[in-house]
Motif scaffolding. Structure first.
Motif, mmCIF file in Angstrom:
data_model
loop_
_atom_site.group_PDB
_atom_site.id
_atom_site.type_symbol
_atom_site.label_atom_id
_atom_site.label_comp_id
_atom_site.label_asym_id
_atom_site.label_seq_id
_atom_site.Cartn_x
_atom_site.Cartn_y
_atom_site.Cartn_z
ATOM 1 N N SER A 1 3.166 8.484 -2.185
ATOM 2 C CA SER A 1 1.829 9.153 -2.152
ATOM 3 C C SER A 1 0.837 8.753 -3.133
ATOM 4 C CB SER A 1 2.347 10.581 -2.891
ATOM 5 O OG SER A 1 3.087 10.310 -4.156
ATOM 6 N N GLU A 2 1.133 7.479 -3.779
ATOM 7 C CA GLU A 2 0.278 7.053 -4.670
ATOM 8 C C GLU A 2 -0.213 5.659 -4.247
ATOM 9 O OE1 GLU A 2 1.770 6.440 -8.628
ATOM 10 O OE2 GLU A 2 2.506 8.638 -8.854
ATOM 11 N N ASP A 3 0.360 5.085 -3.246
ATOM 12 C CA ASP A 3 0.349 3.545 -2.638
ATOM 13 C C ASP A 3 -0.520 3.652 -1.349
ATOM 14 O OD1 ASP A 3 2.317 3.929 -1.025
ATOM 15 O OD2 ASP A 3 3.568 2.245 -1.884
ATOM 16 N N GLY A 4 -0.699 4.744 -0.934
ATOM 17 C CA GLY A 4 -1.159 4.831 0.363
ATOM 18 C C GLY A 4 -0.308 4.354 1.591
ATOM 19 N N ALA A 5 0.658 4.459 1.611
ATOM 20 C CA ALA A 5 1.551 4.082 2.565
ATOM 21 C C ALA A 5 1.213 4.832 3.818
ATOM 22 C CB ALA A 5 3.067 4.461 2.470
ATOM 23 N N PRO A 6 1.350 4.088 4.860
ATOM 24 C CA PRO A 6 0.823 4.538 6.486
ATOM 25 C C PRO A 6 1.789 5.719 6.870
ATOM 26 C CG PRO A 6 1.820 2.673 6.536
ATOM 27 C CD PRO A 6 1.737 2.469 5.098
ATOM 28 N N THR A 7 1.259 6.487 7.464
ATOM 29 C CA THR A 7 1.835 7.883 8.025
ATOM 30 C C THR A 7 1.871 7.775 9.666
ATOM 31 O OG1 THR A 7 -0.129 8.971 7.976
ATOM 32 C CG2 THR A 7 1.205 9.361 6.102
ATOM 33 N N GLU A 8 1.408 6.495 10.273
ATOM 34 C CA GLU A 8 1.312 6.404 11.616
ATOM 35 C C GLU A 8 2.119 5.105 11.904
ATOM 36 O OE1 GLU A 8 -2.511 6.901 13.300
ATOM 37 O OE2 GLU A 8 -2.508 8.794 12.963
ATOM 38 N N ALA A 9 2.547 4.793 13.270
ATOM 39 C CA ALA A 9 3.320 3.785 13.705
ATOM 40 C C ALA A 9 2.392 2.994 14.918
ATOM 41 C CB ALA A 9 4.869 3.978 14.021
ATOM 42 N N LYS B 1 3.328 -2.816 3.461
ATOM 43 C CA LYS B 1 3.661 -3.761 2.258
ATOM 44 C C LYS B 1 5.014 -3.794 1.923
ATOM 45 C CE LYS B 1 -1.057 -2.773 0.200
ATOM 46 N NZ LYS B 1 -1.603 -2.135 -0.993
ATOM 47 N N GLN B 2 5.284 -4.750 1.210
ATOM 48 C CA GLN B 2 6.739 -4.867 0.853
ATOM 49 C C GLN B 2 6.945 -3.714 -0.204
ATOM 50 O OE1 GLN B 2 8.189 -8.661 -0.626
ATOM 51 N NE2 GLN B 2 7.626 -9.721 1.297
ATOM 52 N N GLY B 3 8.070 -2.874 0.129
ATOM 53 C CA GLY B 3 8.417 -1.874 -0.965
ATOM 54 C C GLY B 3 7.583 -0.431 -0.670
ATOM 55 N N GLN B 4 6.835 -0.561 0.460
ATOM 56 C CA GLN B 4 6.249 1.020 0.938
ATOM 57 C C GLN B 4 7.087 1.648 1.769
ATOM 58 O OE1 GLN B 4 2.369 -0.176 2.706
ATOM 59 N NE2 GLN B 4 1.597 0.942 0.916
ATOM 60 N N LYS B 5 7.037 2.852 1.680
ATOM 61 C CA LYS B 5 8.051 3.633 2.783
ATOM 62 C C LYS B 5 6.945 4.484 3.565
ATOM 63 C CE LYS B 5 11.831 4.631 -0.248
ATOM 64 N NZ LYS B 5 12.679 5.706 -0.823
ATOM 65 N N ALA B 6 6.988 3.928 4.744
ATOM 66 C CA ALA B 6 5.871 4.402 5.960
ATOM 67 C C ALA B 6 6.699 5.412 6.614
ATOM 68 C CB ALA B 6 5.514 3.398 6.838
ATOM 69 N N THR B 7 5.856 6.545 7.001
ATOM 70 C CA THR B 7 6.318 7.739 7.785
ATOM 71 C C THR B 7 5.582 7.901 9.212
ATOM 72 O OG1 THR B 7 4.873 9.074 6.851
ATOM 73 C CG2 THR B 7 7.326 8.837 5.989
ATOM 74 N N LYS C 1 10.949 12.307 13.372
ATOM 75 C CA LYS C 1 10.038 11.980 12.263
ATOM 76 C C LYS C 1 10.934 10.603 11.785
ATOM 77 C CE LYS C 1 7.637 12.759 8.245
ATOM 78 N NZ LYS C 1 7.048 13.826 7.469
ATOM 79 N N ALA C 2 10.254 9.410 11.656
ATOM 80 C CA ALA C 2 10.800 8.151 11.355
ATOM 81 C C ALA C 2 10.425 7.646 9.840
ATOM 82 C CB ALA C 2 10.452 6.955 12.227
ATOM 83 N N GLU C 3 11.071 7.352 9.021
ATOM 84 C CA GLU C 3 10.787 6.672 7.765
ATOM 85 C C GLU C 3 11.444 5.135 7.877
ATOM 86 O OE1 GLU C 3 12.608 7.424 3.773
ATOM 87 O OE2 GLU C 3 11.089 8.889 3.928
ATOM 88 N N VAL C 4 10.320 4.308 7.359
ATOM 89 C CA VAL C 4 10.725 2.886 7.476
ATOM 90 C C VAL C 4 10.279 2.201 6.017
ATOM 91 C CG1 VAL C 4 10.052 0.403 8.519
ATOM 92 C CG2 VAL C 4 10.692 2.586 9.990
ATOM 93 N N GLU C 5 11.073 1.426 5.688
ATOM 94 C CA GLU C 5 10.966 0.639 4.231
ATOM 95 C C GLU C 5 10.937 -0.899 4.377
ATOM 96 O OE1 GLU C 5 11.515 0.775 -0.510
ATOM 97 O OE2 GLU C 5 12.992 1.810 0.875
ATOM 98 N N ALA C 6 10.412 -1.700 4.225
ATOM 99 C CA ALA C 6 10.574 -3.168 4.075
ATOM 100 C C ALA C 6 10.667 -3.693 2.742
ATOM 101 C CB ALA C 6 9.614 -3.956 5.011
ATOM 102 N N THR C 7 11.778 -4.589 2.372
ATOM 103 C CA THR C 7 11.712 -5.058 1.109
ATOM 104 C C THR C 7 11.947 -6.618 1.277
ATOM 105 O OG1 THR C 7 14.058 -4.487 0.803
ATOM 106 C CG2 THR C 7 12.174 -2.973 -0.049
ATOM 107 N N ALA C 8 12.010 -7.364 0.153
ATOM 108 C CA ALA C 8 12.427 -8.793 0.431
ATOM 109 C C ALA C 8 13.208 -9.154 -1.052
ATOM 110 C CB ALA C 8 11.362 -9.673 0.701
ATOM 111 N N LYS C 9 14.368 -9.638 -1.028
ATOM 112 C CA LYS C 9 15.110 -10.332 -2.116
ATOM 113 C C LYS C 9 14.842 -11.713 -2.188
ATOM 114 C CE LYS C 9 19.301 -10.994 -1.641
ATOM 115 N NZ LYS C 9 20.959 -10.364 -1.667
#
Length: 251
Positions: free
Chosen positions: A37-45, A56-62, A177-185
């Motif tokens: 809600s604070e980082d402006g994660a996208p709500t469309e694919a 972005k890395q760490g965002q949860k898009a829906t 409804k889909a939720e996607v998150e991309a991270t990197a170790k």
């Protein structure tokens, strides 16, 4: 003798400081990102590679979609990172479905080459009663360069594709409804390599914090310099132990 002892003590302190800083650097991890809600994660694919939504890395898009749609996102990954993708699909009401469904998560590099998952569960069958299905894919560590014939993951943009691969025909078109998150170790210096390559089709995504070809720091530097310091300490210690004391001059 005193000066030799002081030199040995100083070298020992330097070695201790070196390995302490090396451990801290190796243990450091990227700061967690702010809530969606604070980082402006996208709500469309997007609906294809060309329209893939930037993530972005760490965002949860829906994204709200229909069963059977192809959903696309893209995110950045630099050398030395090991990308991890997680997707959760909220399925239609069980009463509206007519059977199980198979969902699939694919990850492609900037050249649209499908990258194999080193671990995770990128394909899963959801039963008719399941409310959600979660898919995961961890790629191999991104390399700074590669041979032309290889299919190694390289720095640049990575595409996520989420879709349904098998379901009763009557269920196509039902809302999901889909939720996607991309991270990197960070794989660390043990994976560090020489060379670099131009990022693959990365104009749309933001460069990672440590750059496309990774940070200059690696634990290989620590072990190399630390080994040299310890070698010097051993040489000084050996000299101190084997040195013959001087006899006082006879009057």
């Amino acid at each position: 003798m005193a000066s030799t002892t002081r030199a040995a003590s100083a070298a020992l302190l330097a070695a201790a400081a070196l390995f302490t800083s090396a451990g801290a650097a190796a243990a450091a991890s990227p700061s967690p990102s702010a809530p969606a809600s604070e980082d402006g994660a996208p709500t469309e694919a997007g609906t294809g590679f060309r329209t893939a939504t930037v993530l972005k890395q760490g965002q949860k898009a829906t994204a709200d979609a229909s069963t059977g749609d192809y959903l696309y996102w893209q995110f950045p990954a630099g050398a030395g990172q090991q990308p991890q993708v997680k997707a959760t699909v909220n399925l239609p009401e069980a009463a509206t479905r007519h059977g199980s469904a198979v969902w699939q998560l694919d990850v492609y590099d900037g050249l649209r080459r499908r990258q194999a998952c080193a671990s995770g569960e990128p394909t899963k069958r959801a039963s008719e009663q399941d409310a959600t299905v979660t898919l995961t894919c961890t790629l191999r560590t991104v390399r700074p360069w590669s041979e032309r014939w290889a299919n190694d993951p390289l720095p640049g943009a990575y595409y996520i594709r989420l879709t349904l691969t098998d379901a009763p025909d009557q269920d196509h078109g039902l809302p999901v409804k889909a939720e996607v998150e991309a991270t990197a170790k960070d794989a660390g210096g043990a994976r560090a390599e020489g060379g670099e390559v131009t990022p693959l089709h990365a104009a749309a995504v933001k460069e990672p914090e440590d750059g496309w070809n990774g940070s200059w720091w690696s634990d290989r530097w620590a072990w190399t310099v630390g080994g040299a310091v310890l070698g010097a300490l051993a040489a000084i210690g050996g000299y101190v132990l084997t040195r013959h004391p001087r006899r006082p001059a006879q009057q």
